[in-house]
Design a protein around this motif. Structure first.
Motif, PDB file in Angstrom:
ATOM      1  N   VAL A  30       6.962  -8.016  -3.590  1.00  0.00           N
ATOM      2  CA  VAL A  30       6.686  -7.589  -4.959  1.00  0.00           C
ATOM      3  C   VAL A  30       5.181  -7.442  -5.139  1.00  0.00           C
ATOM      4  O   VAL A  30       4.396  -8.300  -4.720  1.00  0.00           O
ATOM      5  CB  VAL A  30       7.233  -8.618  -5.975  1.00  0.00           C
ATOM      6  N   GLY A  31       4.766  -6.324  -5.733  1.00  0.00           N
ATOM      7  CA  GLY A  31       3.351  -6.049  -5.928  1.00  0.00           C
ATOM      8  C   GLY A  31       2.748  -5.165  -4.863  1.00  0.00           C
ATOM      9  O   GLY A  31       1.627  -4.669  -5.003  1.00  0.00           O
ATOM     10  N   THR A  32       3.495  -4.946  -3.786  1.00  0.00           N
ATOM     11  CA  THR A  32       3.012  -4.119  -2.677  1.00  0.00           C
ATOM     12  C   THR A  32       3.118  -2.633  -3.017  1.00  0.00           C
ATOM     13  O   THR A  32       4.078  -2.183  -3.622  1.00  0.00           O
ATOM     14  CB  THR A  32       3.848  -4.383  -1.404  1.00  0.00           C
ATOM     15  N   LYS A  33       2.106  -1.881  -2.610  1.00  0.00           N
ATOM     16  CA  LYS A  33       2.142  -0.428  -2.745  1.00  0.00           C
ATOM     17  C   LYS A  33       2.865   0.141  -1.535  1.00  0.00           C
ATOM     18  O   LYS A  33       2.497  -0.128  -0.393  1.00  0.00           O
ATOM     19  CB  LYS A  33       0.719   0.130  -2.816  1.00  0.00           C
ATOM     20  N   ILE A  34       3.936   0.901  -1.767  1.00  0.00           N
ATOM     21  CA  ILE A  34       4.713   1.430  -0.648  1.00  0.00           C
ATOM     22  C   ILE A  34       3.972   2.618  -0.024  1.00  0.00           C
ATOM     23  O   ILE A  34       3.090   3.201  -0.656  1.00  0.00           O
ATOM     24  CB  ILE A  34       6.136   1.834  -1.087  1.00  0.00           C
ATOM     25  N   PRO A  35       4.323   2.995   1.211  1.00  0.00           N
ATOM     26  CA  PRO A  35       3.655   4.134   1.851  1.00  0.00           C
ATOM     27  C   PRO A  35       3.777   5.409   1.014  1.00  0.00           C
ATOM     28  O   PRO A  35       4.754   5.598   0.292  1.00  0.00           O
ATOM     29  CB  PRO A  35       4.405   4.269   3.183  1.00  0.00           C
ATOM     30  N   ALA A  36       2.784   6.261   1.143  1.00  0.00           N
ATOM     31  CA  ALA A  36       2.780   7.521   0.405  1.00  0.00           C
ATOM     32  C   ALA A  36       3.904   8.430   0.904  1.00  0.00           C
ATOM     33  O   ALA A  36       4.424   8.262   2.015  1.00  0.00           O
ATOM     34  CB  ALA A  36       1.438   8.228   0.568  1.00  0.00           C
ATOM     35  N   GLU A  37       4.253   9.387   0.082  1.00  0.00           N
ATOM     36  CA  GLU A  37       5.373  10.283   0.379  1.00  0.00           C
ATOM     37  C   GLU A  37       5.252  10.956   1.756  1.00  0.00           C
ATOM     38  O   GLU A  37       6.227  10.961   2.516  1.00  0.00           O
ATOM     39  CB  GLU A  37       5.479  11.338  -0.724  1.00  0.00           C
ATOM     40  N   PRO A  38       4.091  11.536   2.125  1.00  0.00           N
ATOM     41  CA  PRO A  38       3.991  12.187   3.446  1.00  0.00           C
ATOM     42  C   PRO A  38       4.267  11.223   4.597  1.00  0.00           C
ATOM     43  O   PRO A  38       4.873  11.609   5.602  1.00  0.00           O
ATOM     44  CB  PRO A  38       2.538  12.687   3.479  1.00  0.00           C
ATOM     45  N   GLU A  39       3.832   9.984   4.454  1.00  0.00           N
ATOM     46  CA  GLU A  39       4.058   8.993   5.503  1.00  0.00           C
ATOM     47  C   GLU A  39       5.544   8.665   5.632  1.00  0.00           C
ATOM     48  O   GLU A  39       6.071   8.528   6.743  1.00  0.00           O
ATOM     49  CB  GLU A  39       3.267   7.719   5.193  1.00  0.00           C
ATOM     50  N   LEU A  40       6.230   8.544   4.509  1.00  0.00           N
ATOM     51  CA  LEU A  40       7.666   8.266   4.543  1.00  0.00           C
ATOM     52  C   LEU A  40       8.440   9.447   5.133  1.00  0.00           C
ATOM     53  O   LEU A  40       9.404   9.256   5.877  1.00  0.00           O
ATOM     54  CB  LEU A  40       8.180   7.956   3.134  1.00  0.00           C
ATOM     55  N   VAL A  41       8.001  10.653   4.808  1.00  0.00           N
ATOM     56  CA  VAL A  41       8.629  11.853   5.368  1.00  0.00           C
ATOM     57  C   VAL A  41       8.522  11.838   6.890  1.00  0.00           C
ATOM     58  O   VAL A  41       9.495  12.102   7.608  1.00  0.00           O
ATOM     59  CB  VAL A  41       7.986  13.130   4.797  1.00  0.00           C
ATOM     60  N   GLU A  42       7.329  11.502   7.381  1.00  0.00           N
ATOM     61  CA  GLU A  42       7.100  11.487   8.831  1.00  0.00           C
ATOM     62  C   GLU A  42       7.902  10.377   9.500  1.00  0.00           C
ATOM     63  O   GLU A  42       8.499  10.587  10.562  1.00  0.00           O
ATOM     64  CB  GLU A  42       5.602  11.291   9.107  1.00  0.00           C
ATOM     65  N   GLN A  43       7.931   9.194   8.900  1.00  0.00           N
ATOM     66  CA  GLN A  43       8.623   8.064   9.512  1.00  0.00           C
ATOM     67  C   GLN A  43      10.140   8.244   9.527  1.00  0.00           C
ATOM     68  O   GLN A  43      10.817   7.866  10.488  1.00  0.00           O
ATOM     69  CB  GLN A  43       8.275   6.777   8.765  1.00  0.00           C
ATOM     70  N   LEU A  44      10.678   8.824   8.463  1.00  0.00           N
ATOM     71  CA  LEU A  44      12.130   8.928   8.331  1.00  0.00           C
ATOM     72  C   LEU A  44      12.691  10.274   8.786  1.00  0.00           C
ATOM     73  O   LEU A  44      13.898  10.415   8.982  1.00  0.00           O
ATOM     74  CB  LEU A  44      12.532   8.656   6.881  1.00  0.00           C
ATOM     75  N   GLY A  45      11.815  11.261   8.928  1.00  0.00           N
ATOM     76  CA  GLY A  45      12.264  12.560   9.402  1.00  0.00           C
ATOM     77  C   GLY A  45      13.172  13.297   8.441  1.00  0.00           C
ATOM     78  O   GLY A  45      14.114  13.980   8.853  1.00  0.00           O
TER      79      GLY A  45
END
Length: 222
Positions: A30-45
């Motif tokens: 809680v309180g953590t900033k999640i990875p930005a959208e481009p990073e999630l796109v790359e990680q999850l494909g």
């Protein structure tokens, strides 16, 4: 009722479940900033739209929070916490204080019965820290909440502790309002010291009464 054929879960739902697992497991606290959208796109494909849909679902559920121009942050560790937080944010100060009144009394009573020597040592350390920070608002509020959380922990009831933990934001608001009133602050400090003494002496009746006096005092000045 007729059974229906199962359907394949959508990509967005699968991504949402993965993100939820990261939150619930504590990898994204809680309180953590999640990875930005481009990073999630790359990680999850998957596509940006899929990511947006998955993140939006968790925002709607109350587990994530989008901050304009900053990013998306973890707001709650699970759906239960998210539901409680939504309910608390829609509650009046009076209702919140009444709920705190019930939790505070029971935490104090159980702590007086169940506390261990290690619990008592932690409560004492938190009390000393609280009493040393009265001139600094943020530090004082954090120390005060830590004191009350140490008592909730000493009650050794996980559900009671979690409910109390979820009220932290509202506790901070109530505590912050006391710093402008020196007389009230001094009265509350006296009661905090008394509360520690009753838990130290294993007196659940007295502990419950002091906790009641504390909330009644805050309620009368709110």
């Amino acid at each position: 009722m007729e059974l229906q054929k199962p359907v394949r879960s959508s990509l967005a739902k699968q991504v949402s479940s993965q993100l939820e697992s990261l939150i619930e497991s504590g990898q994204w606290p809680v309180g953590t900033k999640i990875p930005a959208e481009p990073e999630l796109v790359e990680q999850l494909g998957v596509s940006r739209n899929t990511i947006r849909e998955a993140v939006q679902a968790l925002i709607h559920a109350g587990m994530l929070e989008a901050r304009q121009g900053d990013g998306t942050y973890v707001r709650a560790s699970n759906h239960f916490e998210a539901s409680v937080l939504r309910r608390l944010r829609g509650s009046s100060i009076a209702d919140t204080l009444e709920a705190r009144y019930c939790l505070e009394r029971e935490c104090a009573r159980l702590a007086a019965i169940r506390r261990t020597p290690a619990d008592l040592e932690r409560i004492r350390a938190c009390l000393d820290k609280r009493n040393e920070k009265t001139e600094h608002l943020d530090a004082f509020v954090r120390a005060d909440v830590e004191f009350h959380m140490s008592i909730a922990s000493a009650a050794h009831n996980d559900l009671l502790y979690e409910l109390y933990l979820y009220m932290n934001e509202h506790l901070r608001y109530a505590i912050s309002s006391t710093l402008g009133n020196l007389e009230l602050l001094n009265e509350l400090t006296t009661l905090h010291n008394e509360l520690y003494n009753t838990i130290r002496d294993r007196d659940p009746v007295a502990a419950e009464k002091v906790a009641s006096d504390m909330i009644n005092l805050l309620s009368s000045r709110s």
